[in-house]
Design a protein around this motif. Structure first.
Motif, PDB file in Angstrom:
ATOM      1  N   LEU A   1      10.858 119.972 -19.589  1.00 28.53           N
ATOM      2  CA  LEU A   1      11.427 118.651 -19.355  1.00 28.53           C
ATOM      3  C   LEU A   1      12.793 118.496 -20.024  1.00 28.53           C
ATOM      4  CD1 LEU A   1      10.780 115.744 -18.281  1.00 28.53           C
ATOM      5  CD2 LEU A   1       9.895 115.278 -20.550  1.00 28.53           C
ATOM      6  N   LEU A   2      13.808 118.202 -19.244  1.00 29.71           N
ATOM      7  CA  LEU A   2      15.180 117.932 -19.703  1.00 29.71           C
ATOM      8  C   LEU A   2      15.769 119.017 -20.597  1.00 29.71           C
ATOM      9  CD1 LEU A   2      14.849 114.114 -20.452  1.00 29.71           C
ATOM     10  CD2 LEU A   2      15.586 115.199 -18.346  1.00 29.71           C
TER      11      LEU A   2
ATOM     12  N   GLY B   1      17.947 121.521 -22.400  1.00 33.01           N
ATOM     13  CA  GLY B   1      19.378 121.710 -22.566  1.00 33.01           C
ATOM     14  C   GLY B   1      20.242 120.531 -22.151  1.00 33.01           C
ATOM     15  N   THR B   2      19.656 119.354 -21.962  1.00 29.68           N
ATOM     16  CA  THR B   2      20.448 118.229 -21.472  1.00 29.68           C
ATOM     17  C   THR B   2      20.836 117.254 -22.569  1.00 29.68           C
ATOM     18  OG1 THR B   2      18.505 116.902 -20.988  1.00 29.68           O
ATOM     19  CG2 THR B   2      19.323 118.317 -19.227  1.00 29.68           C
ATOM     20  N   THR B   3      20.146 117.303 -23.703  1.00 33.15           N
ATOM     21  CA  THR B   3      20.397 116.363 -24.792  1.00 33.15           C
ATOM     22  C   THR B   3      20.303 117.120 -26.104  1.00 33.15           C
ATOM     23  OG1 THR B   3      18.052 115.830 -24.986  1.00 33.15           O
ATOM     24  CG2 THR B   3      19.331 114.448 -23.513  1.00 33.15           C
ATOM     25  N   SER B   4      20.527 116.418 -27.204  1.00 32.35           N
ATOM     26  CA  SER B   4      20.334 117.059 -28.503  1.00 32.35           C
ATOM     27  C   SER B   4      18.857 117.384 -28.670  1.00 32.35           C
ATOM     28  CB  SER B   4      20.790 116.125 -29.624  1.00 32.35           C
ATOM     29  OG  SER B   4      19.860 115.060 -29.771  1.00 32.35           O
ATOM     30  N   HIS B   5      18.551 118.268 -29.578  1.00 39.58           N
ATOM     31  CA  HIS B   5      17.158 118.677 -29.803  1.00 39.58           C
ATOM     32  C   HIS B   5      16.291 117.470 -30.176  1.00 39.58           C
ATOM     33  CE1 HIS B   5      13.864 121.376 -30.631  1.00 39.58           C
ATOM     34  NE2 HIS B   5      13.750 120.878 -31.855  1.00 39.58           N
ATOM     35  N   ALA B   6      16.801 116.612 -31.067  1.00 39.47           N
ATOM     36  CA  ALA B   6      16.028 115.436 -31.493  1.00 39.47           C
ATOM     37  C   ALA B   6      15.768 114.489 -30.322  1.00 39.47           C
ATOM     38  CB  ALA B   6      16.759 114.705 -32.622  1.00 39.47           C
ATOM     39  N   GLU B   7      16.788 114.267 -29.481  1.00 36.64           N
ATOM     40  CA  GLU B   7      16.606 113.396 -28.308  1.00 36.64           C
ATOM     41  C   GLU B   7      15.628 114.012 -27.324  1.00 36.64           C
ATOM     42  OE1 GLU B   7      20.698 113.125 -27.101  1.00 36.64           O
ATOM     43  OE2 GLU B   7      20.866 111.084 -27.880  1.00 36.64           O
ATOM     44  N   GLN B   8      15.732 115.324 -27.119  1.00 37.48           N
ATOM     45  CA  GLN B   8      14.835 115.988 -26.187  1.00 37.48           C
ATOM     46  C   GLN B   8      13.384 115.849 -26.660  1.00 37.48           C
ATOM     47  OE1 GLN B   8      15.720 120.040 -25.191  1.00 37.48           O
ATOM     48  NE2 GLN B   8      13.929 120.245 -23.896  1.00 37.48           N
ATOM     49  N   ILE B   9      13.145 116.038 -27.935  1.00 36.90           N
ATOM     50  CA  ILE B   9      11.787 115.908 -28.475  1.00 36.90           C
ATOM     51  C   ILE B   9      11.267 114.493 -28.257  1.00 36.90           C
ATOM     52  CG2 ILE B   9      10.424 115.885 -30.612  1.00 36.90           C
ATOM     53  CD1 ILE B   9      12.315 118.159 -31.579  1.00 36.90           C
ATOM     54  N   ALA B  10      12.087 113.493 -28.566  1.00 40.18           N
ATOM     55  CA  ALA B  10      11.653 112.099 -28.410  1.00 40.18           C
ATOM     56  C   ALA B  10      11.337 111.775 -26.950  1.00 40.18           C
ATOM     57  CB  ALA B  10      12.730 111.153 -28.946  1.00 40.18           C
ATOM     58  N   ILE B  11      12.202 112.208 -26.038  1.00 37.37           N
ATOM     59  CA  ILE B  11      11.985 111.945 -24.611  1.00 37.37           C
ATOM     60  C   ILE B  11      10.740 112.683 -24.124  1.00 37.37           C
ATOM     61  CG2 ILE B  11      12.911 112.340 -22.286  1.00 37.37           C
ATOM     62  CD1 ILE B  11      15.742 111.905 -23.577  1.00 37.37           C
ATOM     63  N   GLU B  12      10.605 113.934 -24.513  1.00 33.61           N
ATOM     64  CA  GLU B  12       9.462 114.735 -24.091  1.00 33.61           C
ATOM     65  C   GLU B  12       8.151 114.129 -24.600  1.00 33.61           C
ATOM     66  OE1 GLU B  12       9.314 119.370 -23.358  1.00 33.61           O
ATOM     67  OE2 GLU B  12       9.078 118.927 -25.487  1.00 33.61           O
TER      68      GLU B  12
ATOM     69  N   GLY C   1      -4.289 111.971 -11.646  1.00 26.91           N
ATOM     70  CA  GLY C   1      -3.854 113.246 -11.087  1.00 26.91           C
ATOM     71  C   GLY C   1      -3.895 114.358 -12.106  1.00 26.91           C
ATOM     72  N   LEU C   2      -3.455 115.521 -11.667  1.00 31.79           N
ATOM     73  CA  LEU C   2      -3.428 116.715 -12.497  1.00 31.79           C
ATOM     74  C   LEU C   2      -1.983 116.994 -12.900  1.00 31.79           C
ATOM     75  CD1 LEU C   2      -5.812 118.910 -10.316  1.00 31.79           C
ATOM     76  CD2 LEU C   2      -6.410 117.317 -12.154  1.00 31.79           C
ATOM     77  N   LYS C   3      -1.797 117.437 -14.139  1.00 30.40           N
ATOM     78  CA  LYS C   3      -0.452 117.657 -14.651  1.00 30.40           C
ATOM     79  C   LYS C   3      -0.379 118.978 -15.401  1.00 30.40           C
ATOM     80  CE  LYS C   3      -1.798 113.951 -16.052  1.00 30.40           C
ATOM     81  NZ  LYS C   3      -2.820 112.914 -15.793  1.00 30.40           N
ATOM     82  N   ILE C   4       0.747 119.685 -15.206  1.00 28.94           N
ATOM     83  CA  ILE C   4       1.023 120.912 -15.939  1.00 28.94           C
ATOM     84  C   ILE C   4       2.477 120.843 -16.388  1.00 28.94           C
ATOM     85  CG2 ILE C   4       1.068 123.429 -15.881  1.00 28.94           C
ATOM     86  CD1 ILE C   4      -0.788 123.220 -13.405  1.00 28.94           C
ATOM     87  N   MET C   5       2.717 121.126 -17.669  1.00 33.05           N
ATOM     88  CA  MET C   5       4.073 121.060 -18.200  1.00 33.05           C
ATOM     89  C   MET C   5       4.279 122.217 -19.166  1.00 33.05           C
ATOM     90  SD  MET C   5       5.989 117.825 -19.968  1.00 33.05           S
ATOM     91  CE  MET C   5       5.261 117.896 -21.587  1.00 33.05           C
ATOM     92  N   THR C   6       5.444 122.841 -19.095  1.00 36.83           N
ATOM     93  CA  THR C   6       5.797 123.880 -20.054  1.00 36.83           C
ATOM     94  C   THR C   6       6.751 123.294 -21.086  1.00 36.83           C
ATOM     95  OG1 THR C   6       7.715 124.687 -18.835  1.00 36.83           O
ATOM     96  CG2 THR C   6       5.571 125.663 -18.279  1.00 36.83           C
ATOM     97  N   THR C   7       6.729 123.875 -22.285  1.00 33.30           N
ATOM     98  CA  THR C   7       7.614 123.400 -23.342  1.00 33.30           C
ATOM     99  C   THR C   7       7.857 124.499 -24.369  1.00 33.30           C
ATOM    100  OG1 THR C   7       7.996 121.668 -24.992  1.00 33.30           O
ATOM    101  CG2 THR C   7       5.735 122.473 -24.778  1.00 33.30           C
ATOM    102  N   HIS C   8       8.973 124.375 -25.076  1.00 33.50           N
ATOM    103  CA  HIS C   8       9.273 125.231 -26.223  1.00 33.50           C
ATOM    104  C   HIS C   8       9.149 124.431 -27.513  1.00 33.50           C
ATOM    105  CE1 HIS C   8      10.641 128.959 -24.410  1.00 33.50           C
ATOM    106  NE2 HIS C   8      11.271 128.260 -23.497  1.00 33.50           N
TER     107      HIS C   8
END
Length: 184
Positions: A125-126, A128-139, A151-158
């Motif tokens: 999710l998102l 490389g689009t925002t700072s690391h801290a913003e990406q974590i908060a949004i994710e 429904g069913l959901k699958i998401m990958t993350t680092h």
């Protein structure tokens, strides 16, 4: 492959693989109304994105009656909502971030509200689009929101912070798995 259909949100793939990948590692996946959100963590090149593609590709093949790349598969006819391989739309004046947020809204948020028989595939999710801290908060916010949807959901993350948040919030129906370069 043995196929059977189900009327409720369910997806089971036994020893599935992506039909276009030569050196595949057979992977089994099970999602249902009780365990409906799979979060996959792992290193680069560990197979996270290939897993998303394998699931989507096999589900489409099964729904149209084509052979699937799996030993066995049980599925409900699901609308597949994907957020994979986003690109910027510079010619239209949209950055990668804006294009990603719009796609999430149009392809996932709006559609999941209308149909509970969905499979949501989100690859980093998102990223490389925002700072690391913003990406974590949004994710984290998006994951909490998505966990409460049908429904069913699958998401990958680092992001290990997302895994910590999921465990702390004890989100219902969420299971976390980790891929590494040698074992899936």
């Amino acid at each position: 492959a043995e196929l059977s259909t189900h009327d409720d949100s369910e997806l089971f793939i036994d020893k599935g693989y992506h039909p276009d990948v030569a050196n595949y590692v057979p992977t089994s996946v099970e999602l249902n109304k009780y365990l409906n959100f799979l979060i996959v963590t792992g290193e680069n090149m560990s197979g996270k994105s290939t897993l998303l593609r394998m699931i989507g590709c096999n589900l489409i093949r099964a729904m149209i009656g084509a052979p699937v790349a799996a030993q066995r598969m049980i599925f409900a006819p699901l609308e597949i909502l994907t957020h994979i391989n986003m690109e910027s739309k510079l010619a239209e004046g949209e950055s990668f971030y804006v294009a990603s947020v719009k796609a999430l809204h149009e392809k996932v948020a709006d559609r999941i509200q209308k149909n509970k028989l969905t499979l949501v595939n989100i690859d980093e999710l998102l990223k490389g689009t925002t700072s690391h801290a913003e990406q974590i908060a949004i994710e984290q916010a998006y994951t909490s929101w998505l966990a409460q949807r049908p429904g069913l959901k699958i998401m990958t993350t680092h992001n290990p912070e997302l895994v910590t948040m999921v465990k702390e919030e004890n989100l219902a129906g969420v299971v976390i798995t980790h891929f590494d370069e040698t074992h899936h």
